[in-house]
Design a protein around this motif. Structure first.
Motif, PDB file in Angstrom:
ATOM      1  N   ALA A 121       0.826  -1.218   0.000  1.00 36.00           N
ATOM      2  CA  ALA A 121       0.000   0.000   0.000  1.00 36.00           C
ATOM      3  C   ALA A 121       0.854   1.260   0.000  1.00 36.00           C
ATOM      4  O   ALA A 121       0.409   2.305  -0.487  1.00 36.00           O
ATOM      5  CB  ALA A 121      -0.931   0.005   1.211  1.00 36.00           C
ATOM      6  N   ILE A 122       2.054   1.178   0.510  1.00 32.91           N
ATOM      7  CA  ILE A 122       2.886   2.383   0.578  1.00 32.91           C
ATOM      8  C   ILE A 122       3.900   2.464  -0.556  1.00 32.91           C
ATOM      9  O   ILE A 122       4.540   3.487  -0.731  1.00 32.91           O
ATOM     10  CB  ILE A 122       3.605   2.499   1.943  1.00 32.91           C
ATOM     11  N   THR A 123       4.036   1.393  -1.335  1.00 32.46           N
ATOM     12  CA  THR A 123       4.973   1.438  -2.450  1.00 32.46           C
ATOM     13  C   THR A 123       4.292   1.743  -3.772  1.00 32.46           C
ATOM     14  O   THR A 123       4.940   2.185  -4.703  1.00 32.46           O
ATOM     15  CB  THR A 123       5.751   0.109  -2.579  1.00 32.46           C
ATOM     16  N   SER A 124       2.996   1.497  -3.848  1.00 29.38           N
ATOM     17  CA  SER A 124       2.286   1.818  -5.091  1.00 29.38           C
ATOM     18  C   SER A 124       1.432   3.059  -4.861  1.00 29.38           C
ATOM     19  O   SER A 124       0.786   3.194  -3.833  1.00 29.38           O
ATOM     20  CB  SER A 124       1.413   0.646  -5.529  1.00 29.38           C
ATOM     21  N   PRO A 125       1.440   3.967  -5.821  1.00 35.81           N
ATOM     22  CA  PRO A 125       0.674   5.207  -5.639  1.00 35.81           C
ATOM     23  C   PRO A 125      -0.829   4.931  -5.607  1.00 35.81           C
ATOM     24  O   PRO A 125      -1.327   4.074  -6.324  1.00 35.81           O
ATOM     25  CB  PRO A 125       1.048   6.045  -6.863  1.00 35.81           C
ATOM     26  N   THR A 126      -1.498   5.640  -4.748  1.00 33.25           N
ATOM     27  CA  THR A 126      -2.945   5.513  -4.619  1.00 33.25           C
ATOM     28  C   THR A 126      -3.580   6.768  -5.191  1.00 33.25           C
ATOM     29  O   THR A 126      -3.248   7.874  -4.789  1.00 33.25           O
ATOM     30  CB  THR A 126      -3.350   5.359  -3.140  1.00 33.25           C
ATOM     31  N   VAL A 127      -4.484   6.575  -6.131  1.00 35.85           N
ATOM     32  CA  VAL A 127      -5.207   7.695  -6.710  1.00 35.85           C
ATOM     33  C   VAL A 127      -6.646   7.595  -6.222  1.00 35.85           C
ATOM     34  O   VAL A 127      -7.354   6.643  -6.541  1.00 35.85           O
ATOM     35  CB  VAL A 127      -5.157   7.663  -8.256  1.00 35.85           C
ATOM     36  N   LEU A 128      -7.030   8.549  -5.410  1.00 39.28           N
ATOM     37  CA  LEU A 128      -8.373   8.531  -4.834  1.00 39.28           C
ATOM     38  C   LEU A 128      -9.214   9.653  -5.397  1.00 39.28           C
ATOM     39  O   LEU A 128      -8.732  10.752  -5.628  1.00 39.28           O
ATOM     40  CB  LEU A 128      -8.289   8.696  -3.311  1.00 39.28           C
ATOM     41  N   ARG A 129     -10.460   9.326  -5.607  1.00 36.29           N
ATOM     42  CA  ARG A 129     -11.417  10.349  -6.007  1.00 36.29           C
ATOM     43  C   ARG A 129     -12.160  10.808  -4.769  1.00 36.29           C
ATOM     44  O   ARG A 129     -12.468  10.001  -3.895  1.00 36.29           O
ATOM     45  CB  ARG A 129     -12.416   9.769  -7.011  1.00 36.29           C
ATOM     46  N   ASP A 130     -12.444  12.086  -4.680  1.00 33.33           N
ATOM     47  CA  ASP A 130     -13.248  12.579  -3.566  1.00 33.33           C
ATOM     48  C   ASP A 130     -14.662  12.061  -3.726  1.00 33.33           C
ATOM     49  O   ASP A 130     -15.243  12.164  -4.809  1.00 33.33           O
ATOM     50  CB  ASP A 130     -13.261  14.112  -3.544  1.00 33.33           C
ATOM     51  N   PRO A 131     -15.237  11.485  -2.656  1.00 36.10           N
ATOM     52  CA  PRO A 131     -16.607  10.984  -2.780  1.00 36.10           C
ATOM     53  C   PRO A 131     -17.595  12.138  -2.938  1.00 36.10           C
ATOM     54  O   PRO A 131     -17.409  13.214  -2.381  1.00 36.10           O
ATOM     55  CB  PRO A 131     -16.842  10.233  -1.468  1.00 36.10           C
TER      56      PRO A 131
END
Length: 152
Positions: A121-131
């Motif tokens: 989880a910390i090595t791959s980038p996380t792209v989050l959308r705002d709900p």
């Protein structure tokens, strides 16, 4: 307010019952649905109650740190997220070395596998959308915690 608004996960249970308790499963439900702060709050009383069981205490502390990392990932605070997830992974690796391991049935993963997930989880980038208003938050992890049923 969040997912737990006006909800009561139950009372604190003994260490022996903790992994089968409603409080523990309440935390899993929060975690799997992306409510990491609420998962942290659900698991904290179990961590406090586990004073006489080193393995349970380490396990709950790892889950709490993993939930905290989820909060920090969502907030875009990468340094804090990395710190929490790395500490969680280290704790799960310690738990994996202990002789009695009741945790796999409780979460559907071995503590060692959960350590790998925390690190991923910390090595791959996380792209989050705002709900959007009224939508559930988007989970930041690519796995779920899935307790095995007592019959299987």
């Amino acid at each position: 307010m969040g997912h737990s608004y006006q909800s009561d996960p139950g009372t604190v249970v003994t260490v022996e019952e903790s992994l089968r308790s409603n409080v523990f499963r309440w935390g899993i439900d929060f975690f799997n649905h992306g409510y990491y702060r609420e998962a942290h709050e659900a698991w904290e009383p179990l961590w406090h109650a586990a004073k006489r069981s080193a393995q349970h205490r380490l396990f709950f502390q790892g889950l709490i740190l993993l939930a905290a990392a989820g909060v920090k990932i969502r907030e875009g605070k990468r340094v804090a997220a990395v710190r929490h997830a790395a500490r969680a992974a280290a704790l799960f690796r310690q738990v994996a070395l202990l002789p009695s391991r009741p945790f796999e049935a409780a979460i559907g993963l071995t503590p060692a596998a959960l350590a790998v997930e925390a690190e991923a989880a910390i090595t791959s980038p996380t792209v989050l959308r705002d709900p959007m208003p009224g939508q559930l938050p988007e989970p930041v992890y690519d796995f779920i915690l899935a307790p095995k049923s007592e019959s299987g």
